[in-house]
Design an enzyme around this catalytic site. Structure first.
Site, short mmCIF file in Angstrom:
data_model
loop_
_atom_site.label_atom_id
_atom_site.label_comp_id
_atom_site.label_asym_id
_atom_site.label_seq_id
_atom_site.Cartn_x
_atom_site.Cartn_y
_atom_site.Cartn_z
N SER A 190 -23.86 2.82 17.16
CA SER A 190 -22.48 3.06 17.57
C SER A 190 -22.34 4.42 18.25
O SER A 190 -23.03 5.38 17.89
CB SER A 190 -21.55 2.96 16.37
OG SER A 190 -21.91 3.91 15.40
N LYS A 194 -21.27 5.49 -5.05
CA LYS A 194 -20.80 4.16 -5.46
C LYS A 194 -20.68 4.03 -6.97
O LYS A 194 -21.55 4.49 -7.70
CB LYS A 194 -21.75 3.08 -4.95
CG LYS A 194 -21.77 3.03 -3.47
CD LYS A 194 -21.75 1.62 -2.95
CE LYS A 194 -21.44 1.67 -1.47
NZ LYS A 194 -20.86 0.44 -0.98
N ARG A 212 0.83 -1.21 0.00
CA ARG A 212 0.00 0.00 0.00
C ARG A 212 0.87 1.27 0.00
O ARG A 212 0.61 2.25 0.69
CB ARG A 212 -0.98 -0.01 1.19
CG ARG A 212 -2.15 -0.96 0.93
CD ARG A 212 -3.25 -0.80 1.94
NE ARG A 212 -2.76 -1.15 3.28
CZ ARG A 212 -3.29 -0.69 4.41
NH1 ARG A 212 -4.30 0.14 4.37
NH2 ARG A 212 -2.78 -1.06 5.56
N GLU A 213 1.93 1.22 -0.83
CA GLU A 213 2.85 2.36 -0.91
C GLU A 213 2.14 3.62 -1.37
O GLU A 213 2.50 4.72 -0.95
CB GLU A 213 4.00 2.05 -1.89
CG GLU A 213 4.97 0.98 -1.41
CD GLU A 213 4.49 -0.45 -1.75
OE1 GLU A 213 3.35 -0.59 -2.26
OE2 GLU A 213 5.25 -1.39 -1.48
N LEU A 214 1.15 3.47 -2.24
CA LEU A 214 0.48 4.66 -2.76
C LEU A 214 -0.26 5.40 -1.66
O LEU A 214 -0.20 6.62 -1.53
CB LEU A 214 -0.48 4.28 -3.90
CG LEU A 214 -1.13 5.48 -4.59
CD1 LEU A 214 -0.08 6.36 -5.24
CD2 LEU A 214 -2.17 5.03 -5.61
N HIS A 219 -23.05 13.43 9.71
CA HIS A 219 -21.93 13.39 8.77
C HIS A 219 -20.95 14.53 8.95
O HIS A 219 -19.96 14.61 8.24
CB HIS A 219 -22.46 13.35 7.33
CG HIS A 219 -23.32 12.15 7.08
ND1 HIS A 219 -24.67 12.16 7.30
CD2 HIS A 219 -23.01 10.90 6.69
CE1 HIS A 219 -25.16 10.95 7.03
NE2 HIS A 219 -24.18 10.17 6.66
N GLU A 273 -31.84 7.89 7.10
CA GLU A 273 -31.23 9.20 6.97
C GLU A 273 -32.26 10.18 6.40
O GLU A 273 -32.94 9.88 5.44
CB GLU A 273 -30.05 9.07 6.01
CG GLU A 273 -29.35 10.35 5.72
CD GLU A 273 -28.26 10.16 4.67
OE1 GLU A 273 -27.45 9.23 4.84
OE2 GLU A 273 -28.26 10.91 3.70
N GLU A 316 -21.45 -0.35 20.64
CA GLU A 316 -20.64 -1.08 19.65
C GLU A 316 -19.14 -0.85 19.81
O GLU A 316 -18.38 -0.92 18.83
CB GLU A 316 -21.09 -0.73 18.22
CG GLU A 316 -22.57 -1.04 17.98
CD GLU A 316 -23.04 -0.74 16.55
OE1 GLU A 316 -22.21 -0.71 15.63
OE2 GLU A 316 -24.26 -0.54 16.38
N1 GLN Z 1 -25.52 0.16 13.95
C1 GLN Z 1 -24.58 0.73 13.06
C2 GLN Z 1 -23.93 1.95 13.69
O1 GLN Z 1 -24.57 2.65 14.38
C3 GLN Z 1 -25.23 1.12 11.76
C4 GLN Z 1 -24.26 1.72 10.80
C5 GLN Z 1 -24.73 1.69 9.38
O2 GLN Z 1 -25.84 1.32 9.11
N2 GLN Z 1 -23.89 2.06 8.47
O3 GLN Z 1 -22.78 2.22 13.48
#
Ligand code: GLN
Ligand code: ZN
Length: 772
Positions: free
Chosen positions: A448, A120, A24-26, A709, A680, A499
């Protein structure tokens, strides 16, 4: 055209190779440049060295024509944006001041300017930077990088073929620039873009390109007649150029469908088709147009985005059929090898009897070369390779790993009733209300909490032996205590354990399920310098023991409020792994679902009343062709219901998805039959809530009211305003209050402040509803 000449000319090629280098040099050089530890020249020379090493490796392995232009400092779609001069206005200054810094500014943003949006690349886990175009966009040709890389390869004495994103795909992947009407169609810019491609092609010709490849993967999705017309026009015009290399138009990830006759008729010199994932469909379509007389056909025989050894006899049979259909047939991977790790031979922890089933980029290259040789010289010339391949495939088919009778017996016995809750939603909802006793507008989070430096350090310490398992678990427990105590103080209603023990939401489960393999070096580019190591779903899946119960139970022991159990769903477990290709995906999903079902049932037995099964990948794995949607959604929703169908009516099943654009799968979301869904919604101002309402979604929902985000803390007033908006679409008895997604990438200070504001906003809005 005779079969013999077509066969004798058969050559081996690839469209792209992993960029990062063996170590992973790059990544290290680019991040070093960002940190000021590596100079621009240092970065450039590392990059040139990596390109040289790749080409020489490919040529040394027997690849006749190496690709150039497949390398990138960040993303090849961004490189195309530079190549056609479509620099957004807000980045123009940075690009003019310094091309390299300006490039990274477009990719990552700066203090003052937002980056391009990232999304994506078709149905892969690679992300590209979305071109932003407007009616005022002026394209200008900048062939500098493409020409330089071609010259580098030619200077090594190699036969090289530049690879470019084609003009139609480039426009179809673009979106209207900020401030431009949302209904602006970038494809209307085609006539402005084609002269720029013409200029670049002329430059490449002048630099010594005999062939140039134009990638048009967008043409494997359903396309309107207008879009197909645009493709016809593009390749009629580019084909008509006199000062150009020979043109190879490449498709991959699926069948060309209606675009095949269009391209077959176009005055281009060759087509590349995917015979790994769409073999039968592409074969039929080729036969239907009468083959490609006068054209070169590049056959993508080796799956470029999965990691299993090729079935060479099958590939040779297909190649044999193709010989009658084109002037010249060459052999390639189905798509760029960018999507697979570099070298399976580097995996020392995978048992040799399993390793022989795997082919990463290096092994795939050897397969391509062998197939081309077999095609050119006959199967006798590759007898030893064929025998070895046959033995590898047989060892996979006959293995206990891929055929565990206990797992087979269980999936075989699944009934429709297993994938159904025992009571309809209305009755469950009443039972859950009584059981949980939650207030109106209940507050919760997605799972999380911040993954702190200390947690990552603890995991590293465990790996290197500086702490033992007990020491590690103590640290995780301490974190859980903190997460629970914060949530209690903040006044959240349904708590989570946070988590802390999870490195990654798929890997954590893959490591504990039999049938999954982990790689040590299997890095694949996700975006920019972010590389992931997807686990390999290699065999029949079973769960030796409970995976999450003790963490959830520990968290529950610290509080009287309900703690939500947290699992990754079967569709996401498949989507973010390399999945076995020797049985239908639905069958694999069913195995994973049964293993997760045991976990769900164990959580319930341990006293967990709320269980969330995350499916953030449900939408992104949707097939590219509409005709394939129903089949996919049928097995995907069944797998979710099989995971969750075994609980009591008063146990509440939640699910979570991370995106806002889900209009096309809202019925599938309904079919999951989850009691509560969180989505979301903060950035789109509750668009999702309105879409759910229009669909008549009958269950509870938590459209996110806090955009996680960015580190920005939303005020209580903002959250309350979003909640009131949510209430316009979703009745008060069915609305939840939660952030957009998990908090693992956030820091503690903003997480605390934001969640306190979220709880405060819920209280304010509740008071408005019942002033008494
Ligand atoms: N339970 C996961 C978290 O809270 C859900 C993350 C996800 O859907 N990308 O991190
Ligand atoms: Zn999410």
């Amino acid at each position: 055209m005779t079969t013999r000449t077509a066969a004798a000319a058969a050559r081996a090629t690839v469209y792209g190779y992993p960029r990062q280098g063996q170590g992973r040099e790059l990544k290290k050089a680019i991040e070093g440049y960002w940190n000021g530890r590596v100079t621009a020249d240092g970065l450039r020379s590392t990059a040139a060295e990596l390109r040289r090493a790749n080409w020489q490796e490919l040529a040394g392995a027997g690849i006749h024509e190496v690709p150039t232009g497949d390398f990138s400092y960040y993303d090849h779609v961004l490189d195309t944006t530079v190549m056609v001069g479509a620099i957004p206005d807000r980045h123009r200054g940075a690009v003019d001041a310094d091309a390299l810094d300006g490039y990274f500014a477009m990719a990552r943003g700066t203090q003052d300017v937002a980056p391009l949006e990232m999304t994506k690349w078709f149905d892969t886990n690679y992300h590209y930077l979305v071109p932003e175009l407007s009616p005022d966009t002026v394209f200008t040709a900048d062939s500098g990088q493409q020409v330089a890389e071609l010259r580098e390869a030619l200077a090594l004495g190699l036969t090289a073929r530049p690879v470019l994103v084609g003009p139609v795909t480039y426009l179809l992947l673009a979106k209207p620039a900020p401030g431009v009407a949302a209904d602006f169609d970038p494809l209307t810019l085609l006539d402005r873009l084609l002269p720029v491609y013409a200029e670049i092609l002329a430059d490449l010709r002048a630099a010594g390109a005999e062939w140039t490849q134009l990638d048009e993967p967008a043409l494997v999705a359903d396309r309107t007649p207008a879009e197909l017309n645009a493709a016809a026009r593009a390749y009629r015009d580019l084909g008509a150029l006199t000062d150009r290399p020979k043109l190879l138009v490449a498709s991959y990830f699926d069948q060309l469908g209606d675009a095949l006759p269009v391209l077959a008729k176009a005055p281009v010199d060759g087509l590349a088709l995917d015979f790994a994932e769409a073999s039968a469909a592409n074969l039929d379509a080729l036969a239907a147009v009468g083959g490609l007389p006068g054209k070169r056909l590049v056959a993508g025989m080796v799956n470029g985005r999965n990691i299993w050894v090729n079935d060479m006899e099958k590939s040779l049979a297909t190649l044999g059929t193709l010989l009658g259909l084109a002037d010249r047939v060459d052999v390639a991977a189905s798509c760029s090898l960018l999507h697979v790790p570099l070298d399976a031979a580097a995996e020392r922890d995978i048992a040799p009897q399993i390793l022989r089933w795997l082919a990463f980029a290096r092994q795939k290259t050897a397969e391509i070369v062998t197939l081309a040789k077999g095609l050119a010289q006959g199967t006798d010339a590759i007898a030893a390779e064929l025998a070895a391949n046959r033995a590898d495939l047989a060892s996979r088919t006959g293995s206990r790993i891929t055929h565990d009778p206990a797992v087979r017996a269980r999936t075989g016995a699944v009934t429709e009733a297993n994938a159904r809750r025992s009571q309809p939603y209305a009755e469950r909802a009443a039972a859950q209300r009584a059981h949980l006793g939650l207030p109106l507008l209940p507050t919760t989070t997605i799972g999380s909490f911040p993954q702190t430096g200390e947690l990552r350090a603890a995991r590293a310490d465990l790996r290197t032996g500086r702490i033992d398992t007990d020491g590690y678990e103590e640290r995780v427990k301490a974190e859980i205590q903190e997460v629970i105590s914060f949530q209690e103080k903040a006044g959240l209603d349904v708590l989570v354990h946070g988590e802390a023990e999870r490195n990654d939401m798929v890997q954590y489960f893959a490591e504990q399920l039999t049938g999954y393999l982990a790689t040590r070096h299997g890095w694949v580019q996700s975006y920019g310098t972010r590389y992931v190591r997807p686990p390999i779903l290699a065999g029949d899946i079973s769960r030796p023991e409970a995976m999450t119960v003790r963490w959830t139970s520990y968290a529950q022991s610290l509080t009287a409020k309900p703690v939500k159990g947290m699992l990754t769903g079967p569709v996401t477990m498949l989507a973010w792994s390399f999945v076995r290709d020797d049985q239908p995906l639905g069958e694999t999903a069913r195995q994973v679902a049964l293993a997760l079902r045991d976990e769900v049932n164990d959580l319930e037995a341990a006293g967990t009343s709320v269980i969330q099964v995350d499916e953030p990948a449900l939408r992104e794995t949707l097939p590219l062709r509409t005709a394939d949607h129903a089949g996919y959604l049928a097995w995907a929703t069944e797998a979710f219901r099989l995971t969750t169908g075994g609980v009591r009516p008063d146990t509440q099943i939640h699910t979570h998805m991370c995106y806002a654009e889900f209009g096309d799968i809202v019925q599938a979301i309904d079919d999951l039959d989850a009691d509560v869904i969180s989505l979301e919604a903060a950035r789109s101002h509750m668009q999702v809530a309105r879409e759910l309402a229009e669909h008549g979604y009958p269950r509870e929902a938590g459209p996110g009211v806090y955009d996680i985000h960015s580190p920005r803390v939303p005020s209580g007033a903002e959250v309350a305003a979003l909640l009131r908006k949510g209430l316009e679409a979703i009745p008060v008895a069915r609305l939840w209050v939660n952030p957009d997604c998990g908090l693992k990438t956030r820091g503690w200070p903003e997480t605390r402040a934001s969640l306190e504001n979220l709880v405060g906003a819920a209280r304010v809005v509740r008071a408005e509803l019942s002033p008494s």
